[in-house]
Design a protein around this motif. Structure first.
Motif, mmCIF file in Angstrom:
data_model
loop_
_atom_site.group_PDB
_atom_site.id
_atom_site.type_symbol
_atom_site.label_atom_id
_atom_site.label_comp_id
_atom_site.label_asym_id
_atom_site.label_seq_id
_atom_site.Cartn_x
_atom_site.Cartn_y
_atom_site.Cartn_z
ATOM 1 N N TRP A 191 -52.178 58.284 17.443
ATOM 2 C CA TRP A 191 -52.201 58.146 18.819
ATOM 3 C C TRP A 191 -52.284 59.539 19.368
ATOM 4 N N LEU A 219 -56.700 52.610 24.116
ATOM 5 C CA LEU A 219 -56.925 53.286 22.577
ATOM 6 C C LEU A 219 -57.888 52.734 21.988
ATOM 7 N N THR A 256 -43.558 52.623 12.359
ATOM 8 C CA THR A 256 -44.717 52.865 13.503
ATOM 9 C C THR A 256 -44.113 54.005 14.328
ATOM 10 N N THR A 307 -52.813 49.642 15.408
ATOM 11 C CA THR A 307 -52.843 49.473 16.922
ATOM 12 C C THR A 307 -52.493 48.238 17.485
ATOM 13 N N ILE A 350 -47.511 55.831 13.942
ATOM 14 C CA ILE A 350 -48.098 55.900 15.313
ATOM 15 C C ILE A 350 -48.237 56.963 16.198
ATOM 16 N N VAL A 375 -53.038 49.462 24.796
ATOM 17 C CA VAL A 375 -54.214 49.045 23.497
ATOM 18 C C VAL A 375 -55.611 48.775 23.915
ATOM 19 N N THR A 396 -49.081 46.772 15.607
ATOM 20 C CA THR A 396 -48.142 47.467 16.177
ATOM 21 C C THR A 396 -47.553 46.748 17.585
ATOM 22 N N TYR A 397 -48.738 46.478 18.262
ATOM 23 C CA TYR A 397 -48.312 45.897 19.598
ATOM 24 C C TYR A 397 -47.875 44.394 19.495
ATOM 25 N N CYS A 450 -61.223 54.640 20.844
ATOM 26 C CA CYS A 450 -61.545 54.566 19.262
ATOM 27 C C CYS A 450 -63.063 54.186 19.118
#
Length: 415
Positions: A210, A105, A201, A147, A206, A102, A150-151, A109
């Motif tokens: 990603w 990412l 996801t 993101t 996802i 994360v 989802t985590y 981003c």
């Protein structure tokens, strides 16, 4: 509690895990110094691509262990209970590897260089009709929210599943028939919730966000399923490696060659499934010959007008991930042999690491393939993290869920 019922990581095991983590840190620092520290856009992209490829791949691999656990729970399977603590321990890596992923990412981003995701550059999007059309999906806010959410959901639901399993060690939650029924129902509900999240996801958004958005002009409706198959078969291989490792160290007394045989069948079947998805995606795109689609494969295998430096990796990856499992695991005996299962599992894990390499790097550096040693070093760092967290988790609890309602099915299991 005897040593056959509890795993105590040896000094050698912990040393190897820590050494691999050190190798990963050194590789990442070296890569930054060599390519990421001079301010060059292409060099920065090469550095971040390595972190992205390894973090996403290994996160999806360890999360596949929880998917396996939840899918077999929904199916009311019994054979996997004999080694469920292995699956749970691997899944316990999700919060750790996920946190690192994360951070990477979000840095990609919200960073101001737009080295990997070109759709994060608002000025570029304003002059690109295709990216502007996709901006409702490809934007920083949506990327960050999905993101992080989802985590959090993967980590929480995975933790909940593990906690419910560990409660059976106390015995009280499954002491009567009514309590066992309640436990199975609650376990099934949480597993179902995880499967729904997993479907929304890994099997949907996802991989698009990603990985596929690296080549934001290209798209494939099969891409998410392709990613799922790749990481699921790798996750199964990781489970098989730990089962063999623990058996060789006198642990997992209820596991026998029948359980290993079924794990081998899963690896065999999903290797074929992955190949089916690979062929379907490749064949349909290549046959249709539409430039906006075929550019993805041209950057990876080339054609009469364009040479691709990744062609060797692409075809080697396909050979490893399809030919090796199907030829070696075709026979019954091979799936029951510890050495053979170990060799195939390592091959599959490396083969799908190569798969993610060719998913990421041609979109970042299409004309020159970077030296892979640095990326392998970073990957070894993640292997060390997984070894350390898995070993530590295994050492905390009994390796056999003896009070689980389906433990009898695990004991009498035969293929």
């Amino acid at each position: 509690m005897s040593t056959t019922e509890k795993f105590i990581p040896t000094k050698k095991y912990n040393t190897i895990a820590l050494a691999l983590m050190v190798v990963g840190v050194i590789a990442a620092i070296s890569l930054f110094v060599v390519t990421g520290g001079d301010g060059n856009h292409d060099n920065r992209a090469r550095f971040w691509a390595s972190l992205l490829q390894n973090s996403v791949y290994f996160l999806l691999v360890v999360n596949a262990a929880m998917f396996f656990m939840c899918a077999t729970t929904l199916a009311w399977g019994g054979f996997q209970i004999a080694f469920t603590r292995v699956t749970e321990a691997i899944a316990a890596c999700v919060p750790v590897v996920g946190f690192i992923t994360v951070v990477i990412l979000l840095a990609l981003c919200f960073g101001d260089h737009h080295t990997i995701y070109h759709w994060t550059d608002t000025e570029h999007v304003a002059h690109d009709a295709a990216l502007k059309h996709k901006s409702g999906f490809l934007n920083k806010g949506f990327f960050a929210v999905v993101t992080i959410l989802t985590y959090v959901l993967w980590s929480f639901l995975g933790w909940k599943m593990r906690q419910m399993s560990l409660q059976t060690d106390e015995g009280d939650v499954v002491s009567t028939l009514e309590k066992r029924k309640k436990f199975i129902w609650n376990n099934t509900v949480i597993a179902a919730l995880f499967i729904v999240v997993f479907a929304l996801t890994v099997a949907s958004s996802i991989p698009w966000l990603w990985i596929m958005s690296i080549d934001a002009h290209w798209y494939s409706t099969m891409f998410s399923w392709y990613n799922f198959a790749s990481t699921f078969v790798a996750g199964l291989s990781l489970i098989a490696l730990y089962v063999v490792f623990l058996k060789n160290n006198g642990a997992l007394p209820l596991v026998n060659k029948e359980h290993l045989h079924d794990l081998g069948k899963f690896i065999f079947a999903f290797s074929i499934f992955w190949t089916y998805l690979w062929f379907a995606q490749f064949m349909l795109i290549w046959y249709s010959n539409q430039p906006e689609e075929t550019i993805y494969f041209i950057n990876r295998i080339g054609n009469d007008y364009h040479f691709s430096p990744y062609a060797g990796v692409f075809w080697i990856m396909l050979t490893i991930n399809f030919v090796a499992p199907i030829l070696i695991f075709m026979s019954r005996d091979s799936k029951r042999n510890y050495t053979t299962v170990t060799v195939v599992s390592v091959i599959v894990l490396f083969g799908h690491w190569l798969d993610y390499y060719q998913m990421v790097f041609p979109g970042v550096s299409p004309d020159k393939m970077p030296m892979m040693l640095f990326d392998m070093g970073v990957g070894l760092g993640f292997v060390g993290i997984i070894m350390y967290v898995t070993g530590r988790t295994l050492s905390k609890y009994p390796l056999t869920a003896r009070n689980h309602p389906f433990i009898k099915e695990a004991v009498i299991h035969h293929t």
